[in-house]
Design a protein around this motif. Structure first.
Motif, mmCIF file in Angstrom:
data_model
loop_
_atom_site.group_PDB
_atom_site.id
_atom_site.type_symbol
_atom_site.label_atom_id
_atom_site.label_comp_id
_atom_site.label_asym_id
_atom_site.label_seq_id
_atom_site.Cartn_x
_atom_site.Cartn_y
_atom_site.Cartn_z
ATOM 1 N N ILE A 145 0.862 -1.187 0.000
ATOM 2 C CA ILE A 145 0.000 0.000 0.000
ATOM 3 C C ILE A 145 0.894 1.230 0.000
ATOM 4 C CG2 ILE A 145 -1.801 1.256 1.245
ATOM 5 C CD1 ILE A 145 -2.596 -1.394 2.543
ATOM 6 N N GLU A 146 0.756 2.044 -1.021
ATOM 7 C CA GLU A 146 1.579 3.254 -1.127
ATOM 8 C C GLU A 146 0.779 4.460 -0.658
ATOM 9 O OE1 GLU A 146 4.329 3.937 -4.502
ATOM 10 O OE2 GLU A 146 3.067 5.699 -4.890
ATOM 11 N N HIS A 147 1.370 5.223 0.228
ATOM 12 C CA HIS A 147 0.752 6.446 0.737
ATOM 13 C C HIS A 147 1.447 7.650 0.080
ATOM 14 C CE1 HIS A 147 -1.471 4.431 4.056
ATOM 15 N NE2 HIS A 147 -0.446 3.583 4.005
ATOM 16 N N ARG A 148 0.640 8.526 -0.487
ATOM 17 C CA ARG A 148 1.174 9.731 -1.139
ATOM 18 C C ARG A 148 0.585 10.975 -0.479
ATOM 19 N NH1 ARG A 148 1.055 8.286 -7.667
ATOM 20 N NH2 ARG A 148 2.294 6.346 -7.501
ATOM 21 N N VAL A 149 1.479 11.877 -0.158
ATOM 22 C CA VAL A 149 1.083 13.140 0.478
ATOM 23 C C VAL A 149 1.256 14.270 -0.535
ATOM 24 C CG1 VAL A 149 1.720 14.825 2.230
ATOM 25 C CG2 VAL A 149 1.540 12.418 2.836
ATOM 26 N N GLU A 150 0.212 15.039 -0.709
ATOM 27 C CA GLU A 150 0.246 16.150 -1.667
ATOM 28 C C GLU A 150 0.822 17.420 -1.039
ATOM 29 O OE1 GLU A 150 -3.791 16.615 -2.880
ATOM 30 O OE2 GLU A 150 -3.627 15.098 -4.466
ATOM 31 N N ARG A 151 1.427 18.224 -1.880
ATOM 32 C CA ARG A 151 1.877 19.559 -1.483
ATOM 33 C C ARG A 151 1.245 20.570 -2.443
ATOM 34 N NH1 ARG A 151 7.965 17.753 -0.887
ATOM 35 N NH2 ARG A 151 8.002 17.076 1.290
ATOM 36 N N LYS A 152 0.634 21.574 -1.884
ATOM 37 C CA LYS A 152 -0.025 22.608 -2.697
ATOM 38 C C LYS A 152 0.320 23.998 -2.156
ATOM 39 C CE LYS A 152 -4.031 19.800 -4.074
ATOM 40 N NZ LYS A 152 -5.524 19.711 -4.060
ATOM 41 N N ARG A 153 0.520 24.911 -3.087
ATOM 42 C CA ARG A 153 0.793 26.293 -2.704
ATOM 43 C C ARG A 153 -0.472 27.130 -2.890
ATOM 44 N NH1 ARG A 153 5.408 28.812 -1.765
ATOM 45 N NH2 ARG A 153 6.620 27.100 -2.730
ATOM 46 N N CYS A 154 -0.788 27.857 -1.857
ATOM 47 C CA CYS A 154 -1.988 28.697 -1.902
ATOM 48 C C CYS A 154 -1.780 29.828 -2.928
ATOM 49 C CB CYS A 154 -2.267 29.283 -0.524
ATOM 50 S SG CYS A 154 -3.712 30.369 -0.483
ATOM 51 N N SER A 155 -2.724 29.949 -3.862
ATOM 52 C CA SER A 155 -2.623 30.988 -4.906
ATOM 53 C C SER A 155 -2.889 32.387 -4.357
ATOM 54 C CB SER A 155 -3.617 30.689 -6.036
ATOM 55 O OG SER A 155 -4.943 30.640 -5.528
ATOM 56 N N HIS A 156 -3.501 32.411 -3.148
ATOM 57 C CA HIS A 156 -3.867 33.712 -2.588
ATOM 58 C C HIS A 156 -2.716 34.309 -1.771
ATOM 59 C CE1 HIS A 156 -6.336 36.882 -0.963
ATOM 60 N NE2 HIS A 156 -5.991 36.509 0.285
ATOM 61 N N CYS A 157 -2.141 33.488 -0.826
ATOM 62 C CA CYS A 157 -1.092 34.029 0.051
ATOM 63 C C CYS A 157 0.270 33.410 -0.198
ATOM 64 C CB CYS A 157 -1.480 33.839 1.515
ATOM 65 S SG CYS A 157 -1.569 32.098 2.013
ATOM 66 N N GLY A 158 0.330 32.356 -1.015
ATOM 67 C CA GLY A 158 1.613 31.744 -1.347
ATOM 68 C C GLY A 158 2.111 30.729 -0.337
ATOM 69 N N THR A 159 1.295 30.407 0.680
ATOM 70 C CA THR A 159 1.716 29.423 1.683
ATOM 71 C C THR A 159 1.770 28.022 1.074
ATOM 72 O OG1 THR A 159 0.711 30.753 3.440
ATOM 73 C CG2 THR A 159 1.178 28.416 3.930
ATOM 74 N N LEU A 160 2.842 27.275 1.400
ATOM 75 C CA LEU A 160 2.990 25.890 0.938
ATOM 76 C C LEU A 160 2.314 24.976 1.943
ATOM 77 C CD1 LEU A 160 4.238 24.011 -1.189
ATOM 78 C CD2 LEU A 160 6.245 23.808 0.315
ATOM 79 N N ASN A 161 1.291 24.237 1.495
ATOM 80 C CA ASN A 161 0.523 23.323 2.341
ATOM 81 C C ASN A 161 0.875 21.871 1.990
ATOM 82 O OD1 ASN A 161 -1.659 25.231 3.695
ATOM 83 N ND2 ASN A 161 -1.435 25.857 1.550
ATOM 84 N N GLU A 162 0.901 21.027 3.030
ATOM 85 C CA GLU A 162 1.307 19.630 2.837
ATOM 86 C C GLU A 162 0.364 18.694 3.594
ATOM 87 O OE1 GLU A 162 5.078 17.062 4.271
ATOM 88 O OE2 GLU A 162 5.557 18.767 2.982
ATOM 89 N N GLY A 163 -0.012 17.575 2.974
ATOM 90 C CA GLY A 163 -0.858 16.586 3.629
ATOM 91 C C GLY A 163 -0.110 15.856 4.745
ATOM 92 N N VAL A 164 -0.843 15.024 5.472
ATOM 93 C CA VAL A 164 -0.282 14.314 6.631
ATOM 94 C C VAL A 164 -0.403 12.812 6.405
ATOM 95 C CG1 VAL A 164 -0.431 13.936 9.120
ATOM 96 C CG2 VAL A 164 -0.931 16.196 8.161
ATOM 97 N N PHE A 165 0.697 12.090 6.649
ATOM 98 C CA PHE A 165 0.658 10.634 6.563
ATOM 99 C C PHE A 165 -0.155 10.065 7.728
ATOM 100 C CE2 PHE A 165 4.537 11.347 4.028
ATOM 101 C CZ PHE A 165 4.236 10.545 2.918
ATOM 102 N N PRO A 166 -0.793 8.921 7.523
ATOM 103 C CA PRO A 166 -1.539 8.290 8.627
ATOM 104 C C PRO A 166 -0.627 7.947 9.798
ATOM 105 C CG PRO A 166 -2.086 7.282 6.520
ATOM 106 C CD PRO A 166 -0.919 8.178 6.268
#
Length: 488
Positions: A145-166
């Protein structure tokens, strides 16, 4: 003729030479008598020694307290009275395979041509089908089972957001909870050494966990089971009857003792360097217990610091009676053995009816006392095993010691007659401790103290699961995930 000192003096007045000769004879006679006494004493000592050596050489599990494993390849003689019936006991569930309504796969074997005239039967109507089902294993595969965490940058403030592994997914690659539970199951329940677990998993799945991985998980599970062990301990303290026993184990090259407190639903183990009350107290059960403990006659159970009542194992007593019968030929031991077997049978028959009747209890207690009188007649107070050049109290024979035990602990021995909750023997504890000895035979010893303590706690948990018919692998997986709830 033997002369007294006065006769010698009388003769000496008449003839000094004759008197001197008689005096010399008396001195030599005294020396010979002293030598004969010493030889008789030595002969008694050697006879007693030979008898004791014969007893030691012939002692087996059916006539002493030695375990069945000490019998070697000899089949031990059972002391149980045959029930007279063959086959399974009433209520015993068989293990015959049963047809299932929804098989995983159906393979149809059609009839293409007639065996007589070779005409094609493809369009002919099927009159009847005969079914046979084969139960088989499918190839074991490791599911990844492969777990993948996404990273996204907010287009409004530029903050880099990252998901959390279980929770529990901590490394780039790791084994899951079910694999870890399976490794514990193999090591603690099936008693496979770590190296053989690696070989088995390699043969089944193509993957082989390292020794460090297996041992690390053992330690984690040991810590996770601490609250569950506390519940088991508390429930044992609250129970009406429990069984206790201990057996020797090798830990880091030294002798230690595996203690157990158990009943029909719960099992608790504890490892300690002492066999006696210090090791018993370390489990923190017996010092707080106020019910009835079934055990052998090990002296530490009778310490004044304990508040519980005692019930002695009848199976141990039967074996020791058999030893006295075999090597001392005393009638009282044969009579006591027959009485205990009869009492055990009647107690089992009457258990569903509320217990043995008062009349039967009185008759058996009276017969018990009469057998003790017979034993006292066969064993006078003087010890029959002379000691050589030793001061103090002389040793008693096996028969005398056993008779004294029957006399001193009559209430504890016959408690199963008066209380239907109390079994005749201590088989519950002996069954629970037996697998500990199997572990010792397979692995030889525990290399570390931590390994012995981990085995004790996890094995007690697994034994409890089995007694309550709970799924072992599923429960171990839940403990690993922190989701196990122990409900009694």
């Amino acid at each position: 003729m033997k002369f007294t000192a006065e006769q010698v003096m009388t003769i000496s007045k008449g003839d000094a030479e004759i008197a001197s000769f008689i005096t010399l004879l008396l001195e030599q006679n005294a020396k010979l008598e002293d030598q004969v006494c010493k030889l008789e004493e030595r002969n008694n000592q050697l006879e007693a020694r030979v008898k004791e050596l014969e007893r030691q050489l012939g002692s087996k599990s059916n006539n002493s307290s030695k375990p069945p494993s000490s019998d070697g390849l000899r089949k031990p003689k059972s002391l149980r009275i045959p029930g007279g019936k063959k086959g399974g006991k009433p209520g015993h569930e068989g293990t015959t395979l049963r047809f299932v309504d929804h098989p995983n796969t159906i393979q149809r074997h059609t009839v293409q041509t007639c065996t007589c005239c070779q005409i094609a039967l493809g369009d002919s109507t099927v009159l009847r089908e005969e079914r046979r089902q084969v139960f088989d294993l499918v190839p074991v595969q490791m599911q990844v089972i492969e777990h993948r965490v996404e990273r996204k940058r907010c287009s409004h403030c530029g903050t880099l957001n990252e998901g959390v592994f279980p929770v529990g997914v901590d490394a780039p690659t790791q084994y899951g909870e079910q694999v870890k539970a399976f490794m514990v199951y193999l090591n603690i329940h099936q008693l496979l050494p770590v190296e053989r677990i690696q070989q088995l998993l390699r043969d089944l799945t193509g993957h082989s966990p390292s020794e460090a991985t297996i041992l690390t998980h053992m330690g984690n599970l040991h810590e996770a089971l601490a609250p569950v062990e506390a519940i088991i301990r508390e429930q044992l303290i609250q129970s009406d009857v429990l069984h206790a026993d201990e057996t020797g184990m090798r830990v880091q090259g030294k002798l230690q003792w595996m203690h157990t407190a158990t009943n029909a639903r719960l099992t608790l183990y504890g490892i300690h360097e002492k066999r006696g009350y210090l090791g018993m107290n370390a489990m923190n059960v017996l010092p707080q217990y106020a019910g009835i403990v079934v055990h052998d006659c090990w002296a530490s159970y009778f310490k004044d610091l304990y508040r519980f009542e005692h019930a002695l194992c009848g199976a141990h007593l039967l074996r020791e009676c058999q030893g006295v019968i075999d090597y001392d030929g005393q009638a009282w031991a044969e009579m006591m053995k027959a009485l205990l077997q009869k009492a055990c049978h009647e107690a089992k028959q009457a258990r569903n009816l509320g217990g043995v009747s008062t009349l039967d209890q009185q008759q058996m207690a009276q017969a018990y006392d009469e057998i003790l009188l017979q034993g006292e007649a066969e064993n006078p107070d003087s010890p029959c095993l002379p000691t050589e050049a030793k001061r103090g109290r002389k040793a008693k024979s096996k028969a005398q010691n056993l008779l004294a035990r029957f006399s001193l602990y009559k209430t504890e021995i016959l408690r199963f007659l008066y209380d239907p909750r109390v079994p005749f023997d201590n088989n519950q504890a002996e069954r629970d401790i037996r697998m500990v000895k199997v572990k010792l035979k397979i692995s030889g010893a525990f290399r570390t103290q931590e390994g012995a303590e981990q085995f004790a706690r996890i094995r007690g948990f697994i034994s409890t699961l089995r007694k309550q018919n709970l799924n072992l692998l599923q429960s171990l997986t839940q403990v690993t995930r922190g989701q196990f709830s122990f409900q009694l």
